[in-house]
Scaffold this active site. Structure first.
Site, PDB file in Angstrom:
ATOM      1  N   LYS A 177       0.763  -1.089   0.144  1.00 18.49           N
ATOM      2  CA  LYS A 177      -0.113   0.131  -0.025  1.00 18.49           C
ATOM      3  C   LYS A 177       0.925   1.275  -0.120  1.00 18.49           C
ATOM      4  CE  LYS A 177      -0.538   0.388   4.965  1.00 18.49           C
ATOM      5  NZ  LYS A 177      -0.945  -0.302   6.243  1.00 18.49           N
ATOM      6  N   ARG A 230      -6.051   0.575  17.999  1.00 24.62           N
ATOM      7  CA  ARG A 230      -6.681   0.551  16.580  1.00 24.62           C
ATOM      8  C   ARG A 230      -7.449  -0.534  16.522  1.00 24.62           C
ATOM      9  NH1 ARG A 230      -3.436   1.543  11.053  1.00 24.62           N
ATOM     10  NH2 ARG A 230      -3.558  -1.017  10.981  1.00 24.62           N
TER      11      ARG A 230
HETATM   12  C1  LIG Z   1       0.306  -0.879   6.635  1.00 24.39           C
HETATM   13  C2  LIG Z   1       0.260  -2.013   7.643  1.00 24.39           C
HETATM   14  C3  LIG Z   1       1.201  -2.834   7.789  1.00 24.39           C
HETATM   15  C4  LIG Z   1       2.810  -2.386   7.031  1.00 24.39           C
HETATM   16  O1  LIG Z   1       3.244  -1.565   7.974  1.00 24.39           O
HETATM   17  P1  LIG Z   1       4.841  -1.008   7.808  1.00 24.39           P
HETATM   18  O2  LIG Z   1       5.206  -0.056   8.851  1.00 24.39           O
HETATM   19  O3  LIG Z   1       4.898  -0.097   6.560  1.00 24.39           O
HETATM   20  O4  LIG Z   1       5.702  -2.110   7.779  1.00 24.39           O
HETATM   21  C5  LIG Z   1       1.073  -3.874   8.566  1.00 24.39           C
HETATM   22  N1  LIG Z   1       0.018  -4.287   8.971  1.00 24.39           N
HETATM   23  C6  LIG Z   1      -1.150  -3.484   8.938  1.00 24.39           C
HETATM   24  C7  LIG Z   1      -2.360  -3.997   9.521  1.00 24.39           C
HETATM   25  C8  LIG Z   1      -1.138  -2.163   7.960  1.00 24.39           C
HETATM   26  O5  LIG Z   1      -2.252  -1.759   7.960  1.00 24.39           O
END
Ligand SMILES: *Cc1c(COP(=O)(O)O)cnc(C)c1O
Length: 357
Positions: free
Chosen positions: A35, A130
């Protein structure tokens, strides 16, 4: 040249391979999180070349693009599905993270109508506040999930460092493993996935302090940028410059550091404050808030600093930098995660790929 994001695919593959190797050595699988760059296909291919075990994204739009582009690895949806979109979730993903019984029931019905079984990772809130079920409700929720036809409870997961800024630690991740074992005992079957967070968990991985039993990490930022925002650090064994934003100088002049005339509001309605640092050499770049999240840019040359920006102009102090810089030259910036998010989604910023052959 128009503003462009230069992407070094070989560095991304290298970073991926480093993370994957360290995780696999501790029996942890790696989901490559797409993402942060809008799932741009060549970057996804670099993840795969580096050996990720699966892909993950928070947005169904990106996941649809991944499937359209022929990526057939397992994909996990990282944001709790919208009740209104469960059909696409079961069609295009293998697994989704969940915390709502109503959503999982709808996923189950949608999956059955396609003759499928959809995998569910139940999220546990370990304090970041969250998504996720609070620990005291996990057993009862897991039992309910186990009765839903069409979904299969494959594991537990947690997310940290996002809303509350809670850091992963041996204690909270250990608790996740303990709860998983308790759920297995309660339900009478094994759970393969214990998903212990994202980039902020790499800090523990390096120290080999991730509790045994964590089976998965979901990594975006670390692979892409070689940084760990939650711990406010760079990850020394990864490249920090796989992404570089370049923008062209359209004016270069020496001017006072404090505006003159009657002062009103700036372009965004704020009352600007200025410190008098004498006359300064200022470069105006053809780049602005409409193109990218300016606070997410860091000049590559540490002697430069960003003075401010409006929608179409970025002003950089280059007084201390190389005096051979001219109008028409490009200035390079490193990006933070939010800078990368905005630059990769921006239609004004061209993507230029290096390597990856
Ligand atoms: C975006 C996201 C990640 C990845 O996080 P990073 O800090 O970019 O490695 C992992 N888990 C969830 C639920 C996320 O939304």
């Amino acid at each position: 040249m128009s503003p462009h994001l230069e992407i070094d695919l070989d560095k991304i593959t290298y970073n991926t391979a480093q993370v994957v190797e360290r995780c696999h050595r501790q029996s942890i699988e790696v989901l490559g999180v797409t993402k942060g760059f809008g799932a741009i296909p060549p970057i996804v291919s670099a993840f795969i070349a580096g050996g990720v075990d699966g892909l993950a994204d928070a947005r169904m739009e990106n996941i649809l693009d991944l499937r359209k582009n022929g990526f057939n690895l397992p994909i996990t949806l990282l944001r709790i599905p919208r009740l209104s979109n469960v059909g696409n979730v079961v069609r295009y993903t293998d697994t989704s993270v969940n915390s709502e019984i109503a959503v999982m029931q709808a996923l189950g019905e949608a999956a059955l109508s396609l003759d499928k079984i959809h995998n569910v990772v139940l999220m546990v809130d370990l304090g970041d506040l969250r998504e996720g079920v609070l620990t005291q409700h996990v057993l009862e929720t897991a039992k309910q999930v186990a009765t839903i036809n069409g979904v299969k409870l494959v594991g537990l997961g947690t997310n940290m460092g996002c809303f509350g800024g809670v850091l992963p630690a041996t204690e909270n991740l250990g608790l996740l493993v303990t709860i998983t074992r308790a759920v297995e005992k309660y339900l009478g079957f094994k759970l393969d996935i214990v998903s212990g967070g994202g980039t902020s968990s790499l800090f523990l991985l390096e120290k080999e302090e991730i509790p045994a039993g964590i089976t998965q990490l979901r990594i975006g930022e670390g692979i892409l940028l070689g940084t760990d925002t939650s711990h406010n650090r760079i990850i020394p064994w990864l490249y920090q410059d796989a992404f570089m934003l370049h923008a062209e100088i359209i004016e270069l002049k020496t001017k006072p550091s404090v505006p003159f005339g009657n002062i009103g509001r700036d372009a965004f309605g704020n009352l600007p404050q200025f410190e008098d640092t004498g006359t300064r050499k200022r470069a105006i770049l053809a780049l602005g808030r409409q193109d990218v999240y300016i606070e997410g840019l860091v000049p590559l040359d540490g002697k430069m600093s960003i003075l401010g920006a409006s929608s179409d102009h970025l002003i950089v102090d280059i007084t201390e930098a190389d005096d051979k810089i001219r109008v028409g030259d490009n200035i390079a910036f490193k990006l933070t995660y939010s800078g990368l998010l905005s630059a990769s989604g921006s239609k004004y910023i061209k993507k230029v790929f290096r390597g990856g052959g």
